[in-house]
Write a protein that holds these residues in place. Structure first.
Motif, PDB file in Angstrom:
ATOM      1  N   ARG A   2      37.353  40.505  57.757  1.00  0.00           N
ATOM      2  CA  ARG A   2      37.571  41.906  57.275  1.00  0.00           C
ATOM      3  C   ARG A   2      37.288  41.309  56.271  1.00  0.00           C
ATOM      4  NH1 ARG A   2      42.229  38.215  58.350  1.00  0.00           N
ATOM      5  NH2 ARG A   2      41.511  37.097  56.500  1.00  0.00           N
ATOM      6  N   LEU A   4      35.403  41.120  51.769  1.00  0.00           N
ATOM      7  CA  LEU A   4      36.244  40.635  50.603  1.00  0.00           C
ATOM      8  C   LEU A   4      36.530  41.981  49.987  1.00  0.00           C
ATOM      9  CD1 LEU A   4      37.171  38.580  49.550  1.00  0.00           C
ATOM     10  CD2 LEU A   4      34.696  38.468  48.150  1.00  0.00           C
ATOM     11  N   ASP A   5      37.983  42.132  49.772  1.00  0.00           N
ATOM     12  CA  ASP A   5      37.964  43.683  49.043  1.00  0.00           C
ATOM     13  C   ASP A   5      38.881  43.553  47.987  1.00  0.00           C
ATOM     14  OD1 ASP A   5      40.658  43.435  49.655  1.00  0.00           O
ATOM     15  OD2 ASP A   5      40.140  45.364  51.298  1.00  0.00           O
ATOM     16  N   VAL A   6      38.832  44.019  46.479  1.00  0.00           N
ATOM     17  CA  VAL A   6      39.265  43.660  45.396  1.00  0.00           C
ATOM     18  C   VAL A   6      41.087  43.466  45.458  1.00  0.00           C
ATOM     19  CG1 VAL A   6      39.748  44.507  43.102  1.00  0.00           C
ATOM     20  CG2 VAL A   6      37.940  44.751  44.020  1.00  0.00           C
ATOM     21  N   SER A   8      41.762  42.284  48.267  1.00  0.00           N
ATOM     22  CA  SER A   8      42.495  40.825  47.784  1.00  0.00           C
ATOM     23  C   SER A   8      42.739  39.128  47.021  1.00  0.00           C
ATOM     24  CB  SER A   8      41.696  40.679  49.844  1.00  0.00           C
ATOM     25  OG  SER A   8      40.705  39.894  49.439  1.00  0.00           O
ATOM     26  N   LEU A   9      41.688  39.625  45.597  1.00  0.00           N
ATOM     27  CA  LEU A   9      42.117  39.300  45.133  1.00  0.00           C
ATOM     28  C   LEU A   9      42.813  38.865  44.196  1.00  0.00           C
ATOM     29  CD1 LEU A   9      37.890  39.971  43.970  1.00  0.00           C
ATOM     30  CD2 LEU A   9      38.786  38.280  46.057  1.00  0.00           C
ATOM     31  N   ASN A  10      42.611  37.186  43.425  1.00  0.00           N
ATOM     32  CA  ASN A  10      43.963  37.082  42.562  1.00  0.00           C
ATOM     33  C   ASN A  10      44.057  38.294  41.652  1.00  0.00           C
ATOM     34  OD1 ASN A  10      45.403  36.390  39.779  1.00  0.00           O
ATOM     35  ND2 ASN A  10      43.801  34.791  39.644  1.00  0.00           N
ATOM     36  N   PRO A  11      45.342  38.681  41.454  1.00  0.00           N
ATOM     37  CA  PRO A  11      45.905  40.135  41.512  1.00  0.00           C
ATOM     38  C   PRO A  11      46.092  40.487  39.448  1.00  0.00           C
ATOM     39  CG  PRO A  11      48.294  39.149  42.474  1.00  0.00           C
ATOM     40  CD  PRO A  11      46.561  38.185  42.965  1.00  0.00           C
ATOM     41  N   LYS A  14      42.694  42.099  38.076  1.00  0.00           N
ATOM     42  CA  LYS A  14      42.886  43.154  37.775  1.00  0.00           C
ATOM     43  C   LYS A  14      43.309  43.668  36.898  1.00  0.00           C
ATOM     44  CE  LYS A  14      43.378  46.237  41.861  1.00  0.00           C
ATOM     45  NZ  LYS A  14      44.682  46.784  43.391  1.00  0.00           N
TER      46      LYS A  14
END
Lengths: 476, 476
Positions: A2, A4-6, A8-11, A14
């Motif tokens: 998969r 690595l998209d934004v 999937s990162l620590n919300p 954002k």
């Protein structure tokens, strides 16, 4: 695999926003690159970065203090004192020897909290400034004030229902750090109509609102002198704020990095919160931040600063120590910058004359530019600007007509961002829209620095742009 | 006013542990102070800080590379080139001029990601090392490798059910950052019996266990050369690890800060994960960390390093940029250190001869000391020590008798911490107990650096202490 998209990162990340180096600053860098192309069709020949208080940057070229740099050069290559014996003033050589004896190589990790000797010098500086004792073991040297602020916010936010009171407008480091550490910003409004003063009632209202919303206020942030406002607090307000912290069990985070940028010292003086807390014998936990990036030192690139903790238990100090030890140590180059800041040359020493000349010139230039700029901005239609008594900025309010607001809306921008983008496109001057700092609903501002040397040309461009804008979109 | 106590602070921070600067190191500092008292009754006359890879610290005194420091001195005070014209080699003056033209003052904030020119030089260094392209816009200069690691972990941990695979033993930055950001450490055991090699099966087992426990593994940490083990990965293991990341959609965090510390270059060579990922045309997101603190540069105090992102989308790069921009920029002094690291003097240039002499001497001293020390430690009863082919450390295993374990228990200490405290009290040598890095249940180790110049005296003290210990507590 998969990707690595934004999403999937620590919300929490954002939600981090930092306008000082945001959209406008990124576009300014791109324009600066474009200017290198001889065939560019830009309507200006240089980009002026007024978005950030960075005195020594190219184009602004505020000179560094010679003493600081001479000591630093000897720390980098100690043999120079022997190889070029007549080049360095006596007190510089003596200072470098003293630091070398204490620190050893500047290429070695220091104590995680900062070189003990330099912390002792910081404590002396604070004692002489305020007349109250300072404990070197409760001082932490840092890579600029920002990392300290971020660490303290990380520590204080003990749940997603914890919040920190921040002024509006504020320096966006505070909202950015709160977003990163999932804390709640609790805004209180500064009063533009009385030189951006701080109203106790407005802080009390913010505390009340937080409590009603089920949020626990943990700390109160005060920026004094103000950023972006340049405002200076008076003694009675400072006392009342300390008492307010006492009443609501708040830690006071005092951002005092502009304490040496005073443009009207006859009427607007600086008093540290350390002094006020000591005078009142208040038990409130206080953290005061200082930096070598501002003042007349302007050594942003060294990354140096400190914070002092008052009324902190040894247990909490040990926790802070543990956290900073994971990062090993602050840059030693920044630490020796702090030493220069708190131990400038004294009368009678070889470097004193030059030091005085250099620092006076910077103080005077800043004061005179700030005043001239605010005066001329105030003469523009629909612009009002508090003549900042401190810090490095002006924060003019701009009234924008319905037509201008509609045009901004069509462009998908906040009105003040739309104005600032227009200013950048037309003049090459990069400022930060007020929305990056927070402002009253329905009002628009921008922050610009008072660092540009050719003030006539600089303000001339701002004036022409604004008049053309009013021509195009009408008066508000 | 409620006092501010540790229990009212962010509970995640309580769980942070960083043994490299923990109990032992704090006690060592106190002993160093005590030594200054002429009436002290300590059984040693100096404290040797073997707890941390800090080559230039007092007492170890690994000399800095002259070229690096000469360039830095000219960056601090550019007039020196004119004032002391015969003191600096021609290539140093030329390099400083070039950097000044690109950077301007080192007292100015740079681009948040690092000076573009220096990032281009890093990209060239990587391209020459690996034979594959490198994108300067995907390189971030940092204040040492640690801040980059911490930021990436903060980004990747998107919930308390997210974890990161870490080797055991590991450098405790990883567990500390995971604790700070409320992520789950997912340990996989390195194999001491085959020179601390990495077994794919042990990583697969850790992935499986995480999944069974409802934890999502987000990334795999590889430290190569190893810390604290000094181990070097072979090509087939590296390929298998990349494929494992592909299979489980893991980001690979490659800590390669010791890539230039190779003691047996004939048999144990370094291959970057960037090269392996490129060769395999693997889509896995890779972050490779490098630093100026280690290698033969040893410039810990400058705080300089970089990380390169591969197979990262522009959107994620923009998020990283936003996060680093809140901290404004890495120390410029560290950034020019990175430039020196990736652009050392070349044959034919004025500084090349001295540079080669200095770097060769450091390489040779490290290799010879590491070998001698491991050999002599291996001769002690109950001690076995892998002869590290890389990095700056040895990680001997010590067998401790029942009596020793009981004594530790009575003292309220882990057995290896008890041993290390004894060593410090008797000899002034500060090491880090294996429990600070993690180790197999029921085994005991300590990490010591191979930086101490007087290897005979140093190992002599270790030997005497250990023999006395065995005398006192018996063989295991």
């Amino acid at each position: 695999m998969r990707p690595l998209d934004v999403d999937s990162l620590n919300p929490a990340l954002k939600n981090v926003e930092y306008a000082v180096r945001g959209e406008l600053a990124i576009k300014a860098e791109a324009l600066r690159e474009e200017l290198k192309n001889p065939d560019n069709r830009l309507p200006f020949d240089k980009v002026i970065s007024s978005n950030i208080g960075n005195p020594q940057q190219k184009g602004l070229d505020q000179p560094p203090i010679t003493f600081t740099r001479q000591v630093a050069a000897l720390m980098e290559w100690p043999e120079l004192a022997k190889l070029a014996p007549n080049v360095f003033p006596e007190d510089v050589v003596q200072r470098a020897h003293e630091l070398q004896a204490e620190i050893g190589s500047i290429g070695a990790y220091s104590h995680s909290q900062g070189v003990p000797f330099i912390r002792k010098n910081v404590a002396k500086f604070i004692e002489e400034r305020d007349g109250y004792p300072s404990n070197p073991n409760h001082i932490f040297l840092t890579a600029g004030a920002s990392v300290g602020v971020s660490l303290l916010i990380n520590m204080l936010i003990n749940s997603p229902k914890a919040g920190i009171l921040i002024p509006i407008p504020q320096y966006p480091l505070y909202t950015a750090s709160l977003a990163q550490h999932s804390g709640v910003p609790l805004p209180y409004l500064l009063d533009e109509s009385s030189e951006w003063s701080t109203s106790i009632q407005s802080v009390e209202d913010a505390v009340k609102k937080a409590q009603d919303d089920g949020i626990t206020p943990r700390a109160l942030v005060i920026i004094n002198p103000g950023n972006p406002t340049g405002a200076l607090l008076d003694a009675s307000t400072q006392e009342a704020l300390v008492k307010l912290c006492e009443k609501h069990s708040l830690v006071l985070l005092a951002d005092e990095v502009y304490q040496n940028n005073l443009h009207k010292p006859e009427t607007h003086t600086f008093t540290s919160f350390k002094k006020v807390v000591s005078q009142l014998k208040s038990p409130i936990p206080l953290v005061s931040f200082h930096s070598i990036s501002k003042g007349v030192s302007g050594e942003c690139g060294r990354r140096g600063g400190y914070f002092e903790c008052d009324n902190f238990s040894e247990e909490v100090i040990a926790l802070i120590y543990k956290m900073v030890s994971v990062g090993l140590c602050p840059p030693v180059s920044g630490q020796i910058g702090v030493d220069s800041l708190v131990r400038p040359p004294k009368p009678g020493q070889a470097s004193y004359g030059l030091w005085l000349k250099e620092t006076s010139a910077i103080h005077e230039a800043l004061a005179s530019r700030t005043h001239t700029m605010s005066e001329r901005l105030n003469n523009l239609p629909g612009v009002s600007c508090v003549d900042s008594p401190g810090a490095l900025y002006l924060f003019p309010q701009i009234k924008l007509s319905k037509a201008a607001q509609d045009a901004a809306k069509s462009a998908g921008k906040a009105p003040d961002a739309f104005y600032a983008l227009g200013l950048l496109d037309e003049t090459g001057i990069c400022v930060v829209p007020g929305s990056g700092f927070g402002q009253k609903e329905g009002e628009w501002h921008y922050r610009l620095t008072c660092l540009c040397p050719g003030v006539d040309e600089y303000v001339g461009k701002l004036e022409k742009f604004h008049r053309d804008w009013v021509e195009k979109y009408g008066e508000a």
